[in-house]
Motif scaffolding. Sequence first.
Motif, short mmCIF file in Angstrom:
data_model
loop_
_atom_site.label_atom_id
_atom_site.label_comp_id
_atom_site.label_asym_id
_atom_site.label_seq_id
_atom_site.Cartn_x
_atom_site.Cartn_y
_atom_site.Cartn_z
N LEU A 15 0.83 -1.20 0.00
CA LEU A 15 0.00 0.00 0.00
C LEU A 15 0.87 1.25 0.00
O LEU A 15 1.79 1.39 0.81
N ALA A 16 0.57 2.17 -0.92
CA ALA A 16 1.24 3.47 -0.96
C ALA A 16 0.17 4.54 -0.75
O ALA A 16 -0.81 4.59 -1.48
N TRP A 17 0.38 5.37 0.26
CA TRP A 17 -0.61 6.41 0.54
C TRP A 17 0.06 7.56 1.29
O TRP A 17 1.16 7.41 1.83
N THR A 18 -0.59 8.70 1.29
CA THR A 18 -0.05 9.89 1.94
C THR A 18 -0.98 10.33 3.05
O THR A 18 -2.12 10.74 2.80
N PRO A 19 -0.55 10.21 4.32
CA PRO A 19 -1.42 10.64 5.42
C PRO A 19 -1.57 12.16 5.44
O PRO A 19 -0.65 12.90 5.07
N GLY A 20 -2.72 12.60 5.85
CA GLY A 20 -2.99 14.03 5.95
C GLY A 20 -4.23 14.27 6.79
O GLY A 20 -4.93 13.33 7.18
N PRO A 21 -4.52 15.51 7.06
CA PRO A 21 -5.70 15.83 7.88
C PRO A 21 -7.00 15.26 7.31
O PRO A 21 -7.91 14.89 8.06
N ALA A 22 -7.08 15.17 5.97
CA ALA A 22 -8.32 14.69 5.36
C ALA A 22 -8.52 13.19 5.56
O ALA A 22 -9.65 12.70 5.47
N THR A 23 -7.43 12.46 5.82
CA THR A 23 -7.55 11.01 5.97
C THR A 23 -7.73 10.58 7.42
O THR A 23 -8.06 9.42 7.68
N VAL A 24 -7.51 11.47 8.37
CA VAL A 24 -7.60 11.10 9.78
C VAL A 24 -9.06 10.81 10.16
O VAL A 24 -9.95 11.64 9.95
N LEU A 25 -9.27 9.64 10.69
CA LEU A 25 -10.59 9.28 11.19
C LEU A 25 -10.65 9.42 12.71
O LEU A 25 -11.57 10.06 13.25
N ILE A 26 -9.66 8.85 13.39
CA ILE A 26 -9.60 8.94 14.85
C ILE A 26 -8.17 9.34 15.23
O ILE A 26 -7.22 8.61 14.92
N PRO A 27 -7.97 10.47 15.88
CA PRO A 27 -6.61 10.91 16.22
C PRO A 27 -5.96 9.96 17.23
O PRO A 27 -6.62 9.18 17.91
N ALA A 28 -4.64 10.06 17.31
CA ALA A 28 -3.87 9.12 18.11
C ALA A 28 -4.29 9.12 19.58
O ALA A 28 -4.37 8.07 20.21
N HIS A 29 -4.57 10.29 20.14
CA HIS A 29 -4.90 10.35 21.57
C HIS A 29 -6.22 9.63 21.88
O HIS A 29 -6.42 9.13 22.99
N ALA A 30 -7.11 9.57 20.88
CA ALA A 30 -8.39 8.88 21.09
C ALA A 30 -8.34 7.43 20.64
O ALA A 30 -9.24 6.64 20.97
N ALA A 31 -7.31 7.07 19.88
CA ALA A 31 -7.22 5.71 19.34
C ALA A 31 -6.35 4.79 20.18
O ALA A 31 -6.01 3.68 19.75
N ALA A 32 -5.98 5.23 21.37
CA ALA A 32 -5.10 4.42 22.22
C ALA A 32 -5.71 3.04 22.48
O ALA A 32 -6.86 2.93 22.91
N GLY A 33 -4.95 2.02 22.20
CA GLY A 33 -5.41 0.65 22.43
C GLY A 33 -6.19 0.05 21.29
O GLY A 33 -6.39 -1.17 21.27
#
Length: 357
Positions: free
Chosen positions: A180-198
Motif C-alpha cells: 500500500l502506498a498512501w499519503t497521510p494528511g488531515p483529510a484522511t484522519v478518522l480517529i486521532p492518536a490520543h483517542a485511538a489508544a489501544g
Amino acid sequence: MDFAFTEEQEQFADAIRRFLMTEMTPELTRELWHSDSGRSDALWRQLADQGLTAVLVPLEHGGLGLTEAEWVLLAQECGYFALPEPLLDTALVAAGLLRSGVAAAPRAAARDRCATLLDRIAGGSARVAVAHPQETLVADAHVADAILCEHGGAVHLLLPAQAGLTPRASLDPSRRLFELAWTPGPATVLIPAHAAAGMWDGALDRGALGVAAQLLGLTQRMLDLAIDYSAQRKQFGKAIGAYQAVKHLLADVAIQLEFAKPVLYRAAASLAQGLPQAGLHVSHARVAAARCAWMAARQAMQVHGAMGYTWELDLQIFMKRAWALAGSWGDRAFHKARVGAHILDGGQEIGAGATFA
C-alpha cells in the motif's frame, strides 16, 4: 471462567457449516484462482444474507451485536472450507475498530463516518481492508470499499482512489496481497492518536484470534482428508489406515487439535469479556494453532505419499492456506515473544495451581 458455548452459538455455527458445505467447494476455490479479483460478489452477498458480516456490528447499526466468542466458532468453519473472501478482516477486525471508533472519536463527523461504515458492513455493501502496522502487506485491498490504516497511532480512512496498490505474490493463490502506498494528511484522519489508544492492539488481537481459529479449522479439514485417503488407499491388500504407523501420524494431529481448542476458546472469551490478559491468551492460542496446523499439513502430506503435494489433490488447497496464514497477524516469533514476556517478567505465577488465578 466459563467459556463453554451455548446451544444458540453452536446452532449458529452448524447453520454456517451447512451453508459453506454447499457453497464453498474446492471447485469454486479453483475457479476463483483464475478470476481477475479472486473474489465472488455473489458469494459475498450470500455471506451477508447469512448474517456473517453483521456478527460484531452493534444492534443500533443493523448488526447482531455478538462478540468474539461467536466469531471463534464461525472462523473455524471459514478455515475448514478455506473461505477466500475477506470476511474476517472486514467483519471481525475492521468492524471491531469501527465499533471502538463510534465510542472514541472526539468529533461527531468521525463518529458518523464510523457508524455509516458499520451500517454498510452489516448490510454486506462494503468490504473494508485493514493495514495494521504489524502487517507489511494488505489483504484484499483491491476489492475494498475503504481501507483503515495506522499512522502515528491514529486511525486513517482511505478510499480506493487515495491508495496506490502493488500486487505481491502469495503461496496461497486465494490470498490477494498488496503493498500500500498512501499519503497521510488531515483529510484522511478518522480517529486521532490520543483517542485511538489501544485500538490497534485490539485489532491485532482480533486478527490473530481469527487466524488461530481458521488454522484449527484447516487442521480438522486436513485431518479429515488424510483419514478418508487412508481408508481408500490400499497396499498389500488392505487400507493403509489399518497400519499402526499411519494411525500414529493421524492420532498425533488429533491430540494436538484437542489440546489447542480450549486455548483458542479461552482467548475468545477473554476478548469478549475485555479481560486485561486477553493479548496473552490470544498469542498463546495463535502459537498453539499454528503448531497444530503445521503438524497436520506435514502428517497429511505424508499419509498421501507422493500424491500429497500435487496440484490435483484438494489437500494442497488447505495446506497452502495454513502455510500462508502462519505469518499473518503476527508470526510465530512475535506471539512467542508476547507469551514469553508475560511469563518471564516475574509478574505471572506459573504452575497448575495458577492456571485460573
